[in-house]
Design a protein around this motif. Sequence first.
Motif, PDB file in Angstrom:
ATOM      1  N   ASP A  35       0.860  -1.185   0.000  1.00  0.00           N
ATOM      2  CA  ASP A  35       0.000   0.000   0.000  1.00  0.00           C
ATOM      3  C   ASP A  35       0.896   1.233   0.000  1.00  0.00           C
ATOM      4  OD1 ASP A  35      -2.030   1.860   0.259  1.00  0.00           O
ATOM      5  OD2 ASP A  35      -3.006   0.823   1.922  1.00  0.00           O
ATOM      6  N   VAL A  37      -0.172   4.216   1.134  1.00  0.00           N
ATOM      7  CA  VAL A  37      -0.526   5.035   2.288  1.00  0.00           C
ATOM      8  C   VAL A  37      -0.543   4.149   3.527  1.00  0.00           C
ATOM      9  CG1 VAL A  37      -2.253   6.567   3.289  1.00  0.00           C
ATOM     10  CG2 VAL A  37      -1.925   6.509   0.805  1.00  0.00           C
ATOM     11  N   SER A  42       5.697   5.514   4.451  1.00  0.00           N
ATOM     12  CA  SER A  42       4.819   5.370   3.292  1.00  0.00           C
ATOM     13  C   SER A  42       5.317   4.235   2.406  1.00  0.00           C
ATOM     14  CB  SER A  42       4.790   6.666   2.481  1.00  0.00           C
ATOM     15  OG  SER A  42       6.021   6.835   1.782  1.00  0.00           O
ATOM     16  N   THR A  65      -3.389   1.109  -3.615  1.00  0.00           N
ATOM     17  CA  THR A  65      -3.779   2.311  -2.889  1.00  0.00           C
ATOM     18  C   THR A  65      -5.250   2.588  -3.125  1.00  0.00           C
ATOM     19  OG1 THR A  65      -3.245   4.593  -2.376  1.00  0.00           O
ATOM     20  CG2 THR A  65      -3.135   3.974  -4.693  1.00  0.00           C
ATOM     21  N   THR A  67      -6.175   5.626  -2.514  1.00  0.00           N
ATOM     22  CA  THR A  67      -6.045   7.067  -2.725  1.00  0.00           C
ATOM     23  C   THR A  67      -5.482   7.315  -4.111  1.00  0.00           C
ATOM     24  OG1 THR A  67      -5.546   7.306  -0.390  1.00  0.00           O
ATOM     25  CG2 THR A  67      -4.997   9.162  -1.793  1.00  0.00           C
ATOM     26  N   TYR A  69      -2.984   8.655  -5.860  1.00  0.00           N
ATOM     27  CA  TYR A  69      -1.636   9.177  -5.693  1.00  0.00           C
ATOM     28  C   TYR A  69      -1.042   9.611  -7.017  1.00  0.00           C
ATOM     29  CZ  TYR A  69       0.921   8.907  -1.284  1.00  0.00           C
ATOM     30  OH  TYR A  69       1.455   9.159  -0.061  1.00  0.00           O
TER      31      TYR A  69
END
Length: 105
Positions: A35, A37, A42, A65, A67, A69
């Motif tokens: 991952d 995040v 990180s 992820t 998110t 990114y």
Amino acid sequence: SLENRYPSLVIRRAYDGQQACEIMKTSIPDLVLLDLVMPTMSGFEVIAAMKDDPKLEHIPIILLTATKYIDSDDETRGELRIHHDGGLKPMEVLKLLNMITQAVS
């Protein structure tokens, strides 16, 4: 569980980036599902640590992820080249586990 579904695989779980790095030092993986995040470190920091370790630098990584990114379909972050087609969410990758297990067999 994944362990029950894929008994031939040894699955190690980490709940933050630092724990992932510690586990990989003692149990070198064939493949990393990572991952981007995470707490502590990180995903990008984990990748940097892996690239600095000769024992880990060759290990393939599948990035996950939830998110957004990455803004473009083909982006570079430092020396990391990222190619994706809309990105994969963690649950989508779990659906691909049959292909993943074949790739590392």
